[in-house]
Design an enzyme around this catalytic site. Structure first.
Site, PDB file in Angstrom:
ATOM      1  N   GLY A   1       7.905  11.089  -0.041  1.00 25.88           N
ATOM      2  CA  GLY A   1       7.019  10.099   0.569  1.00 25.88           C
ATOM      3  C   GLY A   1       7.596   9.551   1.862  1.00 25.88           C
TER       4      GLY A   1
ATOM      5  CB  THR B   1       4.904  11.067   6.033  1.00 25.04           C
ATOM      6  OG1 THR B   1       4.174  11.102   4.801  1.00 25.04           O
ATOM      7  CG2 THR B   1       5.555  12.416   6.267  1.00 25.04           C
ATOM      8  N   GLY B   2       5.334   7.967   4.621  1.00 22.81           N
ATOM      9  CA  GLY B   2       4.584   6.732   4.370  1.00 22.81           C
ATOM     10  C   GLY B   2       5.299   5.507   4.917  1.00 22.81           C
TER      11      GLY B   2
ATOM     12  CG  ASP C   1       7.104   1.300   0.886  1.00 19.98           C
ATOM     13  OD1 ASP C   1       6.545   0.625   1.765  1.00 19.98           O
ATOM     14  OD2 ASP C   1       7.010   1.040  -0.329  1.00 19.98           O
TER      15      ASP C   1
ATOM     16  CG  LEU D   1       6.240  14.242  -5.482  1.00 19.42           C
ATOM     17  CD1 LEU D   1       5.602  12.871  -5.362  1.00 19.42           C
ATOM     18  CD2 LEU D   1       7.585  14.141  -6.202  1.00 19.42           C
TER      19      LEU D   1
ATOM     20  CB  ALA E   1       2.404   7.911  -5.041  1.00 16.41           C
TER      21      ALA E   1
ATOM     22  CB  SER F   1      -0.200   5.217  -2.496  1.00 14.90           C
ATOM     23  OG  SER F   1      -0.572   5.309  -1.148  1.00 14.90           O
TER      24      SER F   1
ATOM     25  CB  SER G   1       2.632  -0.059  -8.257  1.00 19.11           C
ATOM     26  OG  SER G   1       1.517  -0.828  -7.868  1.00 19.11           O
TER      27      SER G   1
ATOM     28  CD  GLU H   1      -3.265  -2.395  -7.826  1.00 18.77           C
ATOM     29  OE1 GLU H   1      -4.182  -2.134  -8.627  1.00 18.77           O
ATOM     30  OE2 GLU H   1      -3.321  -3.335  -7.023  1.00 18.77           O
TER      31      GLU H   1
ATOM     32  CE1 TYR I   1      -0.657   4.233  -6.537  1.00 15.77           C
ATOM     33  CE2 TYR I   1      -1.025   1.997  -7.317  1.00 15.77           C
ATOM     34  CZ  TYR I   1      -0.263   2.907  -6.626  1.00 15.77           C
ATOM     35  OH  TYR I   1       0.904   2.497  -6.025  1.00 15.77           O
TER      36      TYR I   1
HETATM   37  P1  GDP Z   1      -4.185  -2.584  -3.705  1.00 17.98           P
HETATM   38  O1  GDP Z   1      -3.733  -3.897  -4.256  1.00 17.98           O
HETATM   39  O2  GDP Z   1      -3.126  -1.524  -3.782  1.00 17.98           O
HETATM   40  O3  GDP Z   1      -5.474  -2.117  -4.271  1.00 17.98           O
HETATM   41  O4  GDP Z   1      -4.332  -2.844  -2.119  1.00 17.98           O
HETATM   42  P2  GDP Z   1      -5.628  -2.916  -1.151  1.00 17.98           P
HETATM   43  O5  GDP Z   1      -5.109  -3.458   0.135  1.00 17.98           O
HETATM   44  O6  GDP Z   1      -6.315  -1.590  -1.079  1.00 17.98           O
HETATM   45  O7  GDP Z   1      -6.614  -3.947  -1.857  1.00 17.98           O
HETATM   46  C1  GDP Z   1      -6.234  -5.272  -2.126  1.00 17.98           C
HETATM   47  C2  GDP Z   1      -7.447  -6.054  -2.591  1.00 17.98           C
HETATM   48  O8  GDP Z   1      -8.337  -6.224  -1.494  1.00 17.98           O
HETATM   49  C3  GDP Z   1      -8.259  -5.397  -3.711  1.00 17.98           C
HETATM   50  O9  GDP Z   1      -8.526  -6.363  -4.696  1.00 17.98           O
HETATM   51  C4  GDP Z   1      -9.540  -4.974  -3.024  1.00 17.98           C
HETATM   52  O10 GDP Z   1     -10.687  -4.990  -3.876  1.00 17.98           O
HETATM   53  C5  GDP Z   1      -9.665  -6.065  -1.965  1.00 17.98           C
HETATM   54  N1  GDP Z   1     -10.556  -5.680  -0.833  1.00 17.98           N
HETATM   55  C6  GDP Z   1     -11.624  -6.374  -0.373  1.00 17.98           C
HETATM   56  N2  GDP Z   1     -12.224  -5.734   0.637  1.00 17.98           N
HETATM   57  C7  GDP Z   1     -11.493  -4.594   0.836  1.00 17.98           C
HETATM   58  C8  GDP Z   1     -11.632  -3.518   1.753  1.00 17.98           C
HETATM   59  O11 GDP Z   1     -12.535  -3.484   2.598  1.00 17.98           O
HETATM   60  N3  GDP Z   1     -10.694  -2.514   1.677  1.00 17.98           N
HETATM   61  C9  GDP Z   1      -9.672  -2.551   0.756  1.00 17.98           C
HETATM   62  N4  GDP Z   1      -8.765  -1.558   0.723  1.00 17.98           N
HETATM   63  N5  GDP Z   1      -9.539  -3.552  -0.143  1.00 17.98           N
HETATM   64  C10 GDP Z   1     -10.431  -4.561  -0.104  1.00 17.98           C
END
Ligand code: GDP
Length: 326
Positions: free
Chosen positions: A8, A10-11, A13, A57, A80, A82, A127, A129, A151
């Site tokens: 990973g 290129t990402g 982190d 991977l 990942a 991600s 994570s 998550e 995920y």
């Molecule tokens: P995650 O925590 O890894 O899912 O990081 P994200 O940055 O993709 O999303 C963080 C939160 O932002 C989540 O609860 C999404 O539902 C919310 N969210 C609201 N609007 C957006 C959007 O336009 N794009 C993304 N990526 N997330 C959004």
């Protein structure tokens, strides 16, 4: 000179970690995936001292080859699929890479180290998550995991497999449960970078609308540059272990919008922001906030960049990038 191998690379982190390890005098190797990967050039330009190895991977022999050719003291498994929203549309691919990829890498390290399983120290990028539908607040290392997306489920598999390899084979394997961490290098599909880019473009008159999903979700956001230091610290401990890495503070998407628009002098962002169901998720993680006291006590780690500083530095970076036409 110690040697590290990063998947990973290129990402976001991977780049910060490679920079940190180069500063510390490491020889740094990275696994890079795919024929003609467009991000290869980025790594070669930013980090010309990193040695790149082709690998994937999902392909054990390519990982064994990368281990043989780099002969690392430390392996950081950051690779990942991600992006949470994407993981529902590509659940099998996410499982193959984000879940089974961890097993493949652990098994490759085990085979590579043979009779001396502690010879290579292993870091797994777990994570927040994994906490998903949170069972207690704040979340710590022993909080019950309840993932809410393919995920998140995949990360739970990788987390427990890492613990299992530590317990089964005596590997020095650590799992870093990192809460959301952001930077100007964050992919534009993630909410923070999506906002910082749009705010920069709106303030420069290049865009007039930002289309968003759920604005009420709350995250514990830190700066990625601070978080890679915790990864390194975990591998400097006498034994492998699991650590939550977080700021301990949570903010909503609305808070992020307030600060980002405020930074360019727009007090009321409502005329610019529209919500659209296409950015809503089948299941949501509503509120994450981490308790990093174990990391503070054992690793001596704490975050340096505050939430307002993080938002400001991301918007400033996007203003500069947009003005320069990067
Ligand atoms: P995650 O925590 O890894 O899912 O990081 P994200 O940055 O993709 O999303 C963080 C939160 O932002 C989540 O609860 C999404 O539902 C919310 N969210 C609201 N609007 C957006 C959007 O336009 N794009 C993304 N990526 N997330 C959004």
């Amino acid at each position: 000179m110690p040697t590290a191998l990063i998947t990973g690379i290129t990402g976001q982190d991977g780049l910060y970690l490679a920079e940190l390890l180069l500063e510390k005098g490491y020889a740094v190797h990275g696994v890079i995936r795919g024929q003609n990967n467009p991000k290869r050039e980025l790594v070669e330009r930013l980090l010309p001292d990193v040695h790149l190895h082709n690998g994937d991977l999902t392909d054990m022999s390519s990982l064994l080859r990368a281990l043989r050719d780099s002969d690392p003291d430390e392996v950081y498994n950051l690779g990942a699929v991600s992006f949470v929203a994407y993981s529902w549309e590509n659940a099998h691919l996410t499982t193959d890479v984000t879940a089974k990829g961890v097993l493949t890498m652990l098994e490759a390290v085990r085979l590579h180290t043979g009779d001396d399983p502690g010879r290579v120290r292993f870091y797994q990028a777990s994570s927040s998550e994994m906490f998903g539908k949170v069972q207690e607040t704040p979340q710590h290392e022993r909080t019950l995991l309840w993932p809410r997306s393919p995920y998140g489920v995949s990360k739970v598999f990788g987390h427990y497999m890492t613990i299992n390899y530590r317990e089964s084979y005596g590997m020095h394997a650590s799992s870093g449960i990192l809460f959301n961490h952001e930077s100007p290098r964050r992919g534009p599909e993630f909410v923070t970078r999506k906002i910082s880019r749009a705010v920069a473009r709106i303030s420069l008159g290049l865009q007039d609308e930002l289309v968003m999903g759920n604005l009420d979700a709350e995250r514990d956001w830190g700066f990625a540059g601070d978080y890679v230091e915790a990864m390194w610290l975990m591998l400097q401990q006498p034994q492998g272990d699991d650590f939550v890495i977080a700021t301990g503070q949570t903010h909503s998407i609305r808070d992020f919008l307030d600060l980002a628009f405020g930074h360019v002098g727009i007090a009321d962002w409502t005329p610019y922001v529209r919500q659209d169901p296409q950015f809503m998720r089948p299941a949501e993680v509503d509120r994450l906030v981490g308790d990093a006291s174990k990391a503070r006590e054992v690793l001596g780690w704490k975050p340096r960049v505050s939430f307002p500083e993080l938002v400001a530095l991301m918007v400033d970076a996007d203003l500069e990038a947009t003005q320069q036409g990067w």
